[in-house]
Write a protein that holds these residues in place. Structure first.
Motif, short mmCIF file in Angstrom:
data_model
loop_
_atom_site.label_atom_id
_atom_site.label_comp_id
_atom_site.label_asym_id
_atom_site.label_seq_id
_atom_site.Cartn_x
_atom_site.Cartn_y
_atom_site.Cartn_z
N HIS A 166 -6.00 -0.49 -10.08
CA HIS A 166 -7.15 -1.16 -9.45
C HIS A 166 -7.14 -1.04 -7.93
CE1 HIS A 166 -8.10 -2.70 -13.38
NE2 HIS A 166 -6.85 -3.10 -13.50
N VAL A 167 -6.26 -0.17 -7.43
CA VAL A 167 -6.20 0.07 -5.98
C VAL A 167 -6.96 1.36 -5.69
CG1 VAL A 167 -4.69 0.55 -4.03
CG2 VAL A 167 -4.06 -1.19 -5.68
N LEU A 168 -7.79 1.34 -4.69
CA LEU A 168 -8.66 2.48 -4.37
C LEU A 168 -8.01 3.38 -3.31
CD1 LEU A 168 -11.99 0.44 -4.22
CD2 LEU A 168 -10.93 1.50 -6.21
N SER A 169 -8.74 4.40 -2.90
CA SER A 169 -8.23 5.28 -1.84
C SER A 169 -8.11 4.48 -0.53
CB SER A 169 -9.18 6.45 -1.63
OG SER A 169 -10.39 5.96 -1.04
N LYS A 170 -7.38 5.06 0.42
CA LYS A 170 -7.15 4.36 1.69
C LYS A 170 -8.48 4.03 2.38
CE LYS A 170 -4.07 4.49 5.67
NZ LYS A 170 -3.08 5.27 6.44
N ALA A 171 -9.40 5.01 2.39
CA ALA A 171 -10.70 4.80 3.05
C ALA A 171 -11.50 3.70 2.35
CB ALA A 171 -11.49 6.11 3.06
N GLU A 172 -11.47 3.72 1.00
CA GLU A 172 -12.21 2.71 0.24
C GLU A 172 -11.61 1.32 0.43
OE1 GLU A 172 -13.84 5.22 -3.62
OE2 GLU A 172 -11.72 4.75 -3.49
N GLU A 173 -10.27 1.26 0.49
CA GLU A 173 -9.60 -0.02 0.72
C GLU A 173 -9.96 -0.58 2.10
OE1 GLU A 173 -7.96 -2.12 -1.11
OE2 GLU A 173 -7.77 -0.92 -2.91
N PRO A 180 0.82 -1.23 0.00
CA PRO A 180 0.00 0.00 0.00
C PRO A 180 0.85 1.28 0.00
CG PRO A 180 -0.82 -1.55 1.64
CD PRO A 180 0.46 -2.10 1.13
N GLU A 181 1.96 1.24 0.73
CA GLU A 181 2.81 2.45 0.80
C GLU A 181 3.45 2.76 -0.55
OE1 GLU A 181 6.50 4.16 3.46
OE2 GLU A 181 5.00 2.94 4.48
#
Length: 596
Positions: free
Chosen positions: A147-154, A112-113
């Motif tokens: 295909h990676v979403l925002s932190k809140a969405e993840e 993620p980072e």
């Protein structure tokens, strides 16, 4: 029947040498302490990965930690598998599993980072000379970024994770715990309760009435639960569509293929090419009908033996000798490594009290592979031996030619080397056989592998594609709709010489793989790739062997499709599946000649 020996009574030459992994418990404990220390160290990198030298150091430590955890985990579990009742090894296995979870949690911040970096930063890292050993990892992260979403969405998707397992868990409980099957009369007139495990035994019965009754009992039971089972499968497909849309994939199929970076054409080519070759399957059904001497061939006749069981008593030593002979086409280097495996404690051969059932190949980077067998003196066990040694040598070549991070090959490639060995063994046995009865037994054994691994799995793959497309188009999957789709596919695949019994329309309800969506096609592609390799090796010799050894040495250093293509098997074209079909056609011709 003689009593199984205790583990302590197994001769040293029949055991694998786990001491090659860890000399003793003290060595294991020391490495365990080292891994725990590294778990603490890796946490210090969190929040620093926008710096390329920090990222390099983090990746290096991640590799060291993963290397130690893998070794500890493999040793503990293989020790446990020697005798599942031994409490010390059970405790060791549990300890290793907990360490593996801790390691996963400790390193979970890395991806993620890195993905939170800008596109420009990530592109610069991919070109950075000091990060070249990790280029494939960074390329994979770059590919994933879309295909990676925002932190809140993840975080929200992670919380949905437990809910999303619902359909699979419900199906598993229904299928394995709640569904109760009736009793069926066996050949001796005894009433035996039908179970998942006994079903195939009933279908292999020489008594047709036994087969028919088991078949009807199985699908009537599922038919009684059709509404619940359809709702469960529908929920699973709906869940998949939700994830595909949330992560911005064009379809569930493309989302499922994304992990291995497999083009959609591989999937569609498989279905299209099998459709073109369905006349071969129909021809095999016609031959099956003739060999069984029946007026009508029914779905419950598919597993009944076509020829009298041909008893082949093959000791382990004879199996080793035959396997070595059959693999001669792969050249001196391959045979030398194979011999090393047979001679130097790679294999745990026979069953003992408490030993894990089945067979597998496993191991850890930096040490030779290991193979667990439960050898019986029969043909199946000889095929199991060559299959597992195929896996073992794939791992050996990968580990010895790739750095740790790039050595692990994907599931898409995993069955190619093992199935190729089986193909070469079958070719050798057929060429050597002079007894018509033995030859027919071998031919039917091999032809049925094509039927179950290529045709049947492709039919499953097509069913999955159809039902997902329907839900993506806003339609719902009623039990009637699912049954009609499934029944029509059976009509298409088996042809006019098969009476497609109406009961088979409920088979979709008992296939667990439909809850691991778009997975089954890998059985058919792996089998086709292996058959294509074996055909090239037998026809071309040295150049094809060199390409194949290059495939074994590639590990996971590139995307699976590219590794196969470099070795001469391009799964993005219909060619490998067509080559496999030409082998299947040759088997049918030989059977037709023998049958006269």
């Amino acid at each position: 029947m003689s009593k199984l020996p205790k583990r302590s009574e197994v001769k040293p030459e029949h055991r694998w040498k786990l001491e090659d992994l860890f000399a003793d418990q003290t060595a294991w404990n020391n490495e365990y302490a080292q891994a725990q220390e590294q778990i603490k160290q890796i946490a210090t990198f969190e929040g620093t990965l926008s710096d390329s030298s920090k990222l390099k150091a983090c990746f290096e430590l991640e590799d060291q930690l993963s290397f130690h955890v893998e070794r500890l985990y493999v040793y503990a579990n293989m020790s446990h598998h020697e005798d599942m009742a031994e409490p010390g090894n059970q405790a060791l296995s549990d300890k290793a599993k907990k360490l593996s979870v801790q390691s996963g949690e400790a390193t979970s911040f890395i991806t993620p980072e890195v993905l939170s970096l800008t596109d420009q930063q990530l592109a610069a890292f991919i070109k950075d000379p000091q990060l070249q050993p990790f280029r494939q990892t960074l390329l994979e992260m770059q590919r994933e970024k879309a295909h990676v979403l925002s932190k809140a969405e993840e975080m929200l998707l992670a919380q949905v994770g437990n809910v999303s397992q619902g359909p699979g868990n419900i199906f598993s409980m229904l299928n394995n715990a709640d569904l109760k099957f009736p009793k069926v009369q066996n050949e001796n007139g005894e009433e035996i309760e039908l179970t998942h495990g006994r079903y195939i035994q009933f279908l292999e019965s020489k008594d047709r009435e036994v087969r028919k009754n088991a078949f009807k009992a199985m699908y009537e039971t599922y038919g009684n639960m059709k509404n619940t089972l359809a709702a469960t499968l529908n929920a699973n497909v709906t869940k998949n569509v939700f994830y595909a849309r949330a992560r911005k994939y064009p379809s569930v199929l493309e989302m499922s293929l994304f992990g291995d970076n497999i083009p959609k054409e591989v999937y569609t080519n498989l279905i299209d090419t099998i459709h073109q070759h369905l006349p071969l399957m129909h021809r095999y059904m016609k031959l099956r009908k003739k060999l069984l001497k029946v007026d009508e061939l029914h779905m419950y006749d598919l597993f009944s033996p076509l020829v009298e069981e041909f008893k082949l008593d093959i000791t382990y030593q004879e199996a080793v000798k035959t396997v070595k002979e059959s693999l001669k086409p792969l050249g001196e280097d391959y045979l030398n490594v194979l011999q090393e495996g047979f001679d130097n404690g790679w294999i745990d051969i026979y069953e003992n009290e408490g030993k894990r059932s089945g067979a597998y190949s496993w191991g850890a980077y930096g040490t030779h592979p290991y193979v667990l067998l439960n050898h019986n003196d029969n043909l199946n066990s000889m095929f199991t031996l060559t299959h597992e040694m195929g896996h073992a040598l794939h791992s050996y070549y990968s580990d010895n030619n790739q750095p740790y991070r790039d050595a692990q090959y994907t599931i898409f490639l995993a069955e190619v080397a093992s199935t190729l060995n089986e193909a070469l063994l079958m070719n050798y046995l057929l060429e050597k056989s002079t007894d018509p009865k033995e030859k027919m037994y071998l031919l039917t054994y091999y032809a049925d592998q094509f039927r179950t691994t290529v045709f049947r799995q492709t039919m499953f793959a097509e069913f999955e594609k159809i039902i997902h497309e329907k839900v993506e188009q806003g339609e719902s999957l009623t039990p009637q709709e699912l049954s009609k789709i499934y029944y029509d596919l059976n009509l298409l695949y088996y042809g006019e010489d098969m009476v497609v019994d109406q009961d088979i329309e409920m088979e979709w309800a008992r296939i667990p793989h439909f809850y691991t969506s778009f997975y089954v096609y890998k059985y058919a592609t792996g089998f086709s790739a292996a058959t294509s390799f074996s055909k090239q090796i037998l026809e071309e010799g040295a150049p094809a062997v060199e390409r194949y050894l290059g495939f074994l040495k590639s590990g996971g250093s590139d995307y699976s499709i590219n590794i196969l293509k470099t070795a001469g098997v391009d799964m993005s074209t219909p060619e490998p599946v067509s080559q496999a079909m030409s082998v299947f056609e040759d088997l049918i011709k030989q059977m037709e000649q023998l049958e006269g």
